[in-house]
Write an enzyme that holds these catalytic residues in place. Structure first.
Site, short mmCIF file in Angstrom:
data_model
loop_
_atom_site.label_atom_id
_atom_site.label_comp_id
_atom_site.label_asym_id
_atom_site.label_seq_id
_atom_site.Cartn_x
_atom_site.Cartn_y
_atom_site.Cartn_z
CG ASN A 8 -1.81 1.20 1.30
OD1 ASN A 8 -1.88 1.98 0.35
ND2 ASN A 8 -2.51 1.36 2.42
CE LYS A 10 -0.54 3.43 4.59
NZ LYS A 10 -0.63 3.59 6.02
CG HIS A 86 -6.50 2.09 4.70
ND1 HIS A 86 -6.06 3.07 5.55
CD2 HIS A 86 -5.50 1.18 4.63
CE1 HIS A 86 -4.84 2.77 5.97
NE2 HIS A 86 -4.48 1.63 5.42
CD GLU A 155 -4.31 -2.29 7.21
OE1 GLU A 155 -3.11 -2.36 6.93
OE2 GLU A 155 -5.05 -1.39 6.78
N GLY A 161 1.50 2.43 11.13
CA GLY A 161 2.51 3.49 11.11
C GLY A 161 3.12 3.82 12.46
CB SER A 196 3.95 -1.58 12.49
OG SER A 196 3.57 -0.24 12.77
N GLY A 217 2.41 -0.97 4.50
CA GLY A 217 2.41 0.45 4.15
C GLY A 217 3.84 0.95 3.99
N GLY A 218 4.31 1.70 4.99
CA GLY A 218 5.62 2.36 4.95
C GLY A 218 6.76 1.50 4.41
P1 PGA Z 1 2.05 0.61 7.83
O1 PGA Z 1 0.64 0.81 7.08
O2 PGA Z 1 2.63 -0.67 7.32
O3 PGA Z 1 2.85 1.81 7.46
O4 PGA Z 1 1.75 0.52 9.30
C1 PGA Z 1 -0.22 -0.27 6.85
C2 PGA Z 1 -1.48 0.19 6.18
O5 PGA Z 1 -1.95 1.30 6.47
O6 PGA Z 1 -2.04 -0.51 5.33
#
Ligand code: PGA
Length: 234
Positions: A8, A10, A86, A155, A161, A196, A217-218
């Site tokens: 993702n 974003k 989301h 999630e 994050g 995360s 995500g990140g």
């Molecule tokens: P993250 O984001 O891995 O940065 O925690 C996950 C997501 O929002 O799908």
């Protein structure tokens, strides 16, 4: 069966980064991988190697909705998946459970496979209400819907994050609970974990019972890091 890995991105990366991302992924041996970029990069990223996923869609097919993109339009350019509900959509853009349900319906009607995101807030978990909150989100979104194929991303909002993740027993128990809640809606369900996920925890998380994959995500913003994570779980 290898685990499903979903990146993702974003609202990150510029056009040149996307071109580089595609080149690196296409040269690799990665399988069972889905990428969710910003809408403007969806056609750029189209590939025989992996499907593309939108991050959001509008539930009406066409109309005077400046700035919006519909599931029908997404389908017409070759989008195969879409994230629905989301937590950033729910919390920053005030998407309601009604919006999520309408989006899920339109997504399915247009032949796009939904990745329905659910998860509790920190306060819910502190009050041991995570199962109630998640089952409400699922029941509301899915109601009496029959779906051929469904992906649910569990999630926890407090894990996104933040570098925090639930303890392993809690992930296992939520995933099996989610499967039991949706069993009458579909026979083909994958429950993936998000929040995360990174190169230090992906192997442990993916080895847990009932975890069919991860939404990243990140840590997915760098394609080489993405491949590193794939190599850890393949
Ligand atoms: P993250 O984001 O891995 O940065 O925690 C996950 C997501 O929002 O799908």
């Amino acid at each position: 069966m290898s685990k499903l890995l979903i990146a993702n991105l974003k609202m990150n990366l510029e056009y040149n980064d996307i071109l580089e991302y595609k080149k690196i992924i296409e040269k690799s041996d990665i399988t069972n991988f889905i990428i969710c970029p910003s809408n403007i990069y969806l056609t750029t990223l189209l590939s025989k190697k992996y499907p593309v996923c939108a991050q959001n869609g509008h539930y009406l097919d066409f109309g005077a909705f400046t700035g919006e993109v519909s599931f029908k339009q997404l389908k017409s350019i070759g989008v195969e998946y879409c994230l629905i509900g989301h937590s950033e959509r729910r919390n920053i853009f005030d998407e309601s459970d009604d919006d999520v349900r309408r989006k899920l319906n339109s997504c399915i009607e247009n032949g796009i496979i939904p990745i329905l995101c659910v998860g509790e807030h920190k306060k819910d978990r502190e009050n041991e209400l995570e199962k109630e909150v998640v089952s409400e989100q699922l029941r509301y979104a899915l109601d009496n819907l029959k779906v051929d194929k469904l992906i649910i991303a569990y999630e926890p909002v407090w894990a996104i994050g933040t570098g925090l993740t639930p303890i392993e027993e809690d992930i296992i128990s939520m995933h099996s609970y989610i499967k039991s809640v949706v069993k009458d809606n579909t026979k083909d369900v994958k429950v993936i974990y998000g929040g995360s996920v990174n190169e230090t925890n992906i192997k442990d998380i993916c080895s847990l019972d009932n975890v069919d994959g991860v939404l990243i995500g990140g840590a997915s913003n760098n394609p080489n890091n993405m491949l590193k994570m794939y190599n850890l779980v393949k």
